[in-house]
Design an enzyme around this catalytic site. Structure first.
Site, PDB file in Angstrom:
ATOM      1  N   HIS A   1     -22.391   5.795 -37.246  1.00 35.37           N
ATOM      2  CA  HIS A   1     -23.572   6.654 -37.386  1.00 35.37           C
ATOM      3  C   HIS A   1     -23.895   6.911 -38.843  1.00 35.37           C
ATOM      4  O   HIS A   1     -25.054   6.986 -39.236  1.00 35.37           O
ATOM      5  CB  HIS A   1     -23.315   7.989 -36.687  1.00 35.37           C
ATOM      6  CG  HIS A   1     -23.480   7.891 -35.206  1.00 35.37           C
ATOM      7  ND1 HIS A   1     -23.016   8.823 -34.343  1.00 35.37           N
ATOM      8  CD2 HIS A   1     -24.072   6.949 -34.459  1.00 35.37           C
ATOM      9  CE1 HIS A   1     -23.306   8.454 -33.110  1.00 35.37           C
ATOM     10  NE2 HIS A   1     -23.943   7.325 -33.160  1.00 35.37           N
TER      11      HIS A   1
ATOM     12  N   GLU B   1     -30.677 -18.755 -26.737  1.00 38.15           N
ATOM     13  CA  GLU B   1     -29.616 -18.248 -27.612  1.00 38.15           C
ATOM     14  C   GLU B   1     -28.243 -18.803 -27.230  1.00 38.15           C
ATOM     15  O   GLU B   1     -27.231 -18.380 -27.763  1.00 38.15           O
ATOM     16  CB  GLU B   1     -29.618 -16.714 -27.620  1.00 38.15           C
ATOM     17  CG  GLU B   1     -29.731 -16.053 -26.262  1.00 38.15           C
ATOM     18  CD  GLU B   1     -29.868 -14.536 -26.344  1.00 38.15           C
ATOM     19  OE1 GLU B   1     -29.705 -13.945 -27.419  1.00 38.15           O
ATOM     20  OE2 GLU B   1     -30.138 -13.933 -25.286  1.00 38.15           O
TER      21      GLU B   1
ATOM     22  N   ASP C   1     -27.137 -14.672 -31.336  1.00 43.21           N
ATOM     23  CA  ASP C   1     -26.211 -15.238 -30.360  1.00 43.21           C
ATOM     24  C   ASP C   1     -26.110 -16.754 -30.510  1.00 43.21           C
ATOM     25  O   ASP C   1     -25.040 -17.325 -30.323  1.00 43.21           O
ATOM     26  CB  ASP C   1     -26.648 -14.870 -28.939  1.00 43.21           C
ATOM     27  CG  ASP C   1     -26.158 -13.484 -28.571  1.00 43.21           C
ATOM     28  OD1 ASP C   1     -24.970 -13.209 -28.816  1.00 43.21           O
ATOM     29  OD2 ASP C   1     -26.951 -12.675 -28.072  1.00 43.21           O
TER      30      ASP C   1
ATOM     31  N   CYS D   1     -36.538 -14.353 -32.842  1.00 39.19           N
ATOM     32  CA  CYS D   1     -36.373 -12.900 -32.907  1.00 39.19           C
ATOM     33  C   CYS D   1     -34.980 -12.485 -33.381  1.00 39.19           C
ATOM     34  O   CYS D   1     -34.660 -11.304 -33.392  1.00 39.19           O
ATOM     35  CB  CYS D   1     -36.700 -12.256 -31.568  1.00 39.19           C
ATOM     36  SG  CYS D   1     -35.604 -12.788 -30.255  1.00 39.19           S
TER      37      CYS D   1
HETATM   38  C1  PEP Z   1     -30.256 -12.595 -30.726  1.00 39.71           C
HETATM   39  O1  PEP Z   1     -29.233 -12.858 -30.088  1.00 39.71           O
HETATM   40  O2  PEP Z   1     -30.628 -13.246 -31.733  1.00 39.71           O
HETATM   41  C2  PEP Z   1     -31.103 -11.453 -30.344  1.00 39.71           C
HETATM   42  C3  PEP Z   1     -32.270 -11.228 -30.921  1.00 39.71           C
HETATM   43  O3  PEP Z   1     -30.654 -10.618 -29.378  1.00 39.71           O
HETATM   44  P1  PEP Z   1     -29.500  -9.522 -29.591  1.00 39.71           P
HETATM   45  O4  PEP Z   1     -29.214  -9.419 -31.047  1.00 39.71           O
HETATM   46  O5  PEP Z   1     -30.038  -8.281 -28.981  1.00 39.71           O
HETATM   47  O6  PEP Z   1     -28.375 -10.126 -28.792  1.00 39.71           O
HETATM   48 MG    MG Z   2     -28.922 -12.090 -28.130  1.00 37.43          MG
END
Ligand code: PEP
Ligand code: MG
Length: 577
Positions: free
Chosen positions: A195, A438, A462, A509
């Protein structure tokens, strides 16, 4: 000569100032047996320490500046709630009576029994809760041994522009110190998910954590430079080093001012390609930020938070209300809702992922968990569909590995649509459905996935973890986490091409999309949609507006084919100049 130490940079920026070493030695707790007539005295000691600790926290809460992010008061509220819980407000008194022991010992017994429960779970989020238990118990203990004096922050000290070095800081410490104008902090304990680290980022305080024995090497009063980007601490630097970092501070401020000017600028490359810059969001504060930077919409709405800190799973209506709130805040911009991705690093108490897995990242997580338990999945699907009648929503499935798995998810979505139709409940019949790519298997067969989907989204966090076989939260193998690894780049290219061939959009993303080091490389590989934390958007916009795709494509493709690490860095340098 300057002494250089390395820790984990968890909040960006440079701070220069005198060190203030916070020595708060742990209080030794010893067991003392007491006779029957002393029980009332010890219970009274405990109660008055408890009430002093509570008063201190209320004072901290009142000191939080009005315009601070909501997270900050939430952290303090959590500590107040823990204090008010019977496990802390009354159980220690029962233990005094039961064991005929001193109040300190009773407090220790209770703390240890709570920590034992936490110790049996090795989730990084739970680890941060362990910190909370320590912080709250410690506060009561300190009030007991040192009267009502607040252990953390002595407000008679002039904290302004000091760099605080501590064993650990509580969220309350962090708030008060920021209030008193500290320049930055270094702690011996803690990690990026604590935190205190989250708060430091929200409050824009340069911070370094996990620098073991920092207090042994650093001295109060000596000048320090801390670099939160690189996790670097320099003690007693010479004038030349100080000048260099003063320049960097000026540069950071200048860049921030420049970036703000780009808020309304179009996200177009120099060569005219229109690029979509979307935001990854999770908590309410992200929504405020998103508006500030003018994101084109949300490319990844992580919904796991809805399942956290609660008993039982959220109802369909809870989901619906949450999505409607986000839709309203977006004022017509598209919202991509990722169906819940629980398990592995996103474990929650409210949902069981089965018996303890040896390898949770490869276990029942993401879409696997949802398909395994439709009672978890369907309320969310229904809520997403209902909200889609009110605004532009896309749905996205995480952790896809095989096409039959995707088809099963799509079938479940179709059944859910049918159930809504039969009750005349409105939804967007053409709601776009996307899949997160991913897992390497899904990346390699992205073309097959693309045949059934309206868009693909590359989750590099991932994808890198699974391609390079490194646990993304394991400190010991962090050094292997490399977006430039040739295997990772090859997989990214396969996914982008699968989208182009199928004429469907491909977004990225994962964190890689929000790092300006890779913007040109990704543009050169054909990526046109980026989704990232809102505070990265302006920096990426600046990078792409300075990019002529036809001139960088050659370097990007050369980098894709290169396996020599030094050559890769050289090529990345060429690409980015
Ligand atoms: C990823 O795996 O790149 C992703 C955007 O999802 P998270 O980080 O939530 O697993
Ligand atoms: Mg992910």
């Amino acid at each position: 000569m300057a002494l250089m130490l390395n820790g984990m940079g968890v909040s960006r920026g440079v701070a220069i100032g005198p060190a203030f070493i916070l020595h708060r030695d742990k209080t030794e707790i010893v067991e003392k047996k007491i006779d029957r007539k002393s029980i009332a005295v010890e219970v009274r000691r405990f109660k008055s320490a408890h009430s002093a600790a509570r008063k201190q926290l209320l004072k901290v809460r009142d000191a939080i500046p009005e315009n601070s992010p909501e997270d900050i008061s939430a952290f303090i509220e959590t500590h107040i709630l823990m204090l008010d819980d019977s496990m802390l407000s009354s159980t220690p008194a029962d233990l005094i009576k039961q064991h005929h022991c001193n109040a300190e010992w009773a407090l220790k017994l209770q703390r240890d029994s709570i920590l034992a429960v936490f110790e049996s779970m090795d989730d990084p989020y739970i680890a941060t809760r362990r910190d909370d238990v320590h912080h709250v118990f410690d506060r009561v203990l300190q009030a007991m041994v040192s009267g009502n004096k607040n252990r953390e922050i002595d407000e008679s000290i002039n904290w302004k522009n000091q760099i605080v070095i501590a064993d650990d800081l509580t969220p309350a410490d962090t708030v008060l110190m920021q209030h008193n104008g500290i320049a930055g902090f270094v702690t011996e304990m803690g990690g990026p998910l604590s935190h205190t680290a989250i708060l430091a980022r929200s409050l824009n305080i340069p911070a370094i954590v996990g620098l073991t024995e920092a207090r042994r090497y650093l001295k109060t009063g000596e000048t320090l430079v801390i670099d939160g980007d690189r996790g670097l601490v320099l003690a007693d630097p010479d004038d030349q080093i100080i000048d260099h970092f003063h320049k960097r501070q000026r540069e950071i401020r200048r860049k921030a001012r420049e970036l703000i000017k780009l808020t309304d600028a179009k996200p177009r490359t120099k060569s005219g390609e229109k690029i979509s810059l979307l935001a990854n969001i999770e908590i309410d504060d992200d929504l405020k930020l998103l508006r500030k930077v003018n994101a084109a919409g949300v490319g990844l709405y992580r919904t796991e938070f809805l399942y956290m800190h609660r008993k039982g799973i959220p109802t369909e209506d809870e989901h619906y209300k949450t999505y409607m709130k986000v839709l309203r805040a977006l004022r017509g911009a598209p919202l991509t809702i990722r169906t819940v991705d629980l398990g592995a690093d996103k474990e929650v108490e409210s949902v069981s992922t089965g018996p303890l897995a040896h390898n949770p990242a490869m276990g029942l997580r993401g879409i696997r968990l949802c398909l395994n338990d439709p009672s978890l999945f369907v309320p969310q699907l229904r809520a997403i569909l209902r909200a889609s009648a009110k605004g532009p929503i896309k749905i996205m499935f995480p952790m896809l590995t095989t096409v039959p798995e995707l088809l099963q998810a799509i079938q479940l979505l179709e059944n859910t649509k049918e159930a809504l139709r039969s009750k005349n409940i409105k939804f967007d019949n053409k709601i776009p459905v996307g899949g997160m790519i991913e897992v390497p298997a899904a990346a390699i067969s992205a073309a097959h996935f693309a045949e059934h989907l309206d868009f693909l989204s590359i989750g590099t966090n991932d994808l890198i973890q699974y391609t390079l076989a490194i646990d993304r939260i394991d400190d010991q193998v962090n050094y292997l986490y490399d977006p430039l690894n040739p295997a990772v780049l090859a997989l990214i290219k396969i996914v982008i091409e699968a989208g182009i061939r199928q004429k469907i959009p491909v977004t990225m993303c994962g964190e890689m999309a929000g790092s300006s080091d890779y913007t040109r490389l990704l543009l050169g590989l054909g990526l046109r949609e980026f989704s990232m934390p809102p505070n990265s958007i302006l920096e990426i916009k600046k990078m792409l507006r300075d990019t002529n795709i036809s001139t960088i494509r050659r370097h990007a493709l050369a980098l894709l084919r290169c396996s020599d690490r030094n050559k890769q860095i050289e090529l990345l340098g060429k690409l980015n100049t």
